[in-house]
Design a protein around this motif. Structure first.
Motif, PDB file in Angstrom:
ATOM      1  N   LYS A  69       0.839  -1.209   0.000  1.00  0.00           N
ATOM      2  CA  LYS A  69       0.000   0.000   0.000  1.00  0.00           C
ATOM      3  C   LYS A  69       0.867   1.250   0.000  1.00  0.00           C
ATOM      4  O   LYS A  69       0.568   2.218  -0.702  1.00  0.00           O
ATOM      5  CB  LYS A  69      -0.920   0.015   1.219  1.00  0.00           C
ATOM      6  N   HIS A  70       1.942   1.230   0.779  1.00  0.00           N
ATOM      7  CA  HIS A  70       2.865   2.362   0.826  1.00  0.00           C
ATOM      8  C   HIS A  70       3.505   2.587  -0.549  1.00  0.00           C
ATOM      9  O   HIS A  70       3.615   3.735  -1.012  1.00  0.00           O
ATOM     10  CB  HIS A  70       3.938   2.123   1.885  1.00  0.00           C
ATOM     11  N   LEU A  71       3.936   1.491  -1.181  1.00  0.00           N
ATOM     12  CA  LEU A  71       4.514   1.618  -2.518  1.00  0.00           C
ATOM     13  C   LEU A  71       3.497   2.181  -3.507  1.00  0.00           C
ATOM     14  O   LEU A  71       3.843   3.008  -4.357  1.00  0.00           O
ATOM     15  CB  LEU A  71       5.012   0.269  -3.020  1.00  0.00           C
ATOM     16  N   TRP A  72       2.256   1.752  -3.403  1.00  0.00           N
ATOM     17  CA  TRP A  72       1.235   2.220  -4.338  1.00  0.00           C
ATOM     18  C   TRP A  72       0.949   3.712  -4.141  1.00  0.00           C
ATOM     19  O   TRP A  72       0.765   4.441  -5.097  1.00  0.00           O
ATOM     20  CB  TRP A  72      -0.039   1.401  -4.171  1.00  0.00           C
ATOM     21  N   ARG A  73       0.925   4.134  -2.860  1.00  0.00           N
ATOM     22  CA  ARG A  73       0.701   5.558  -2.596  1.00  0.00           C
ATOM     23  C   ARG A  73       1.837   6.415  -3.134  1.00  0.00           C
ATOM     24  O   ARG A  73       1.629   7.540  -3.566  1.00  0.00           O
ATOM     25  CB  ARG A  73       0.532   5.796  -1.095  1.00  0.00           C
ATOM     26  N   ASN A  74       3.051   5.892  -3.085  1.00  0.00           N
ATOM     27  CA  ASN A  74       4.232   6.637  -3.535  1.00  0.00           C
ATOM     28  C   ASN A  74       4.746   6.108  -4.867  1.00  0.00           C
ATOM     29  O   ASN A  74       5.952   6.069  -5.114  1.00  0.00           O
ATOM     30  CB  ASN A  74       5.334   6.539  -2.471  1.00  0.00           C
ATOM     31  N   ARG A  75       3.851   5.693  -5.727  1.00  0.00           N
ATOM     32  CA  ARG A  75       4.252   5.084  -6.988  1.00  0.00           C
ATOM     33  C   ARG A  75       4.982   6.048  -7.910  1.00  0.00           C
ATOM     34  O   ARG A  75       5.722   5.637  -8.774  1.00  0.00           O
ATOM     35  CB  ARG A  75       3.063   4.442  -7.682  1.00  0.00           C
ATOM     36  N   ARG A  76       4.789   7.333  -7.734  1.00  0.00           N
ATOM     37  CA  ARG A  76       5.477   8.319  -8.576  1.00  0.00           C
ATOM     38  C   ARG A  76       6.977   8.324  -8.298  1.00  0.00           C
ATOM     39  O   ARG A  76       7.768   8.732  -9.136  1.00  0.00           O
ATOM     40  CB  ARG A  76       4.921   9.719  -8.325  1.00  0.00           C
ATOM     41  N   GLU A  77       7.372   7.858  -7.105  1.00  0.00           N
ATOM     42  CA  GLU A  77       8.786   7.866  -6.721  1.00  0.00           C
ATOM     43  C   GLU A  77       9.491   6.545  -7.036  1.00  0.00           C
ATOM     44  O   GLU A  77      10.671   6.399  -6.738  1.00  0.00           O
ATOM     45  CB  GLU A  77       8.895   8.158  -5.223  1.00  0.00           C
ATOM     46  N   LEU A  78       8.767   5.596  -7.619  1.00  0.00           N
ATOM     47  CA  LEU A  78       9.383   4.306  -7.935  1.00  0.00           C
ATOM     48  C   LEU A  78      10.419   4.452  -9.040  1.00  0.00           C
ATOM     49  O   LEU A  78      10.254   5.241  -9.970  1.00  0.00           O
ATOM     50  CB  LEU A  78       8.316   3.307  -8.389  1.00  0.00           C
ATOM     51  N   LYS A  79      11.467   3.646  -8.917  1.00  0.00           N
ATOM     52  CA  LYS A  79      12.495   3.626  -9.945  1.00  0.00           C
ATOM     53  C   LYS A  79      12.067   2.668 -11.057  1.00  0.00           C
ATOM     54  O   LYS A  79      11.252   1.765 -10.842  1.00  0.00           O
ATOM     55  CB  LYS A  79      13.824   3.167  -9.353  1.00  0.00           C
ATOM     56  N   THR A  80      12.627   2.848 -12.207  1.00  0.00           N
ATOM     57  CA  THR A  80      12.313   1.999 -13.351  1.00  0.00           C
ATOM     58  C   THR A  80      12.665   0.543 -13.057  1.00  0.00           C
ATOM     59  O   THR A  80      11.956  -0.373 -13.471  1.00  0.00           O
ATOM     60  CB  THR A  80      13.078   2.489 -14.591  1.00  0.00           C
ATOM     61  N   GLU A  81      13.748   0.328 -12.321  1.00  0.00           N
ATOM     62  CA  GLU A  81      14.167  -1.033 -11.978  1.00  0.00           C
ATOM     63  C   GLU A  81      13.100  -1.736 -11.159  1.00  0.00           C
ATOM     64  O   GLU A  81      12.788  -2.909 -11.390  1.00  0.00           O
ATOM     65  CB  GLU A  81      15.480  -0.995 -11.209  1.00  0.00           C
ATOM     66  N   ASP A  82      12.538  -1.025 -10.174  1.00  0.00           N
ATOM     67  CA  ASP A  82      11.503  -1.625  -9.331  1.00  0.00           C
ATOM     68  C   ASP A  82      10.254  -1.961 -10.131  1.00  0.00           C
ATOM     69  O   ASP A  82       9.641  -3.015  -9.942  1.00  0.00           O
ATOM     70  CB  ASP A  82      11.137  -0.671  -8.183  1.00  0.00           C
TER      71      ASP A  82
END
Length: 122
Positions: free
Chosen positions: A77-90
């Motif tokens: 859920k945390h990753l989904w909320r901050n999905r704009r900050e995800l790296k391309t690798e992730d």
């Protein structure tokens, strides 16, 4: 077709000879290597006791596994909320994981249909 059947029979006979020749020594070696895991006396009652212990131990571990599941879910859920900050690798790793899950699903469906791609019996 008959020649394939004879070939399979010959291979099966050869395999059974190998098992008959080496099976007993392999069995004894296997028991000797794993004697620390053998419960004495080897009775039906002891097997039932061990089966019950395994079942209730697994049952007792459910709350801990549920708690771990909730932590993983919170992380997602945390990753989904901050999905704009995800790296391309992730994102790539997640996509590959999803693709792998889908592929295993497709393979399971094919196996479940008896290795028929279309699912129809001819």
């Amino acid at each position: 077709m008959a020649s394939n059947l004879n070939l399979v029979r010959a291979k099966a006979a050869e395999a059974s000879k190998v098992v008959a020749k080496n099976g007993s020594s392999y069995y004894k070696q296997l028991l000797e290597q794993n004697k620390q895991s053998i419960q004495e006396p080897p009775t039906v009652e002891k097997c039932q006791l061990l089966a019950n212990q395994l079942f209730y131990t697994r049952l007792a571990s459910i709350p801990g596994r549920y708690e771990s599941f909730l932590k993983e879910l919170d992380y997602v859920k945390h990753l989904w909320r901050n999905r704009r900050e995800l790296k391309t690798e992730d994102v790539g790793i997640a996509a590959l994981f999803g693709l792998e899950c889908y592929a295993w699903y497709c393979v399971g469906e094919i196996v479940g249909r008896g290795f028929k791609i279309t699912g129809y019996h001819v």
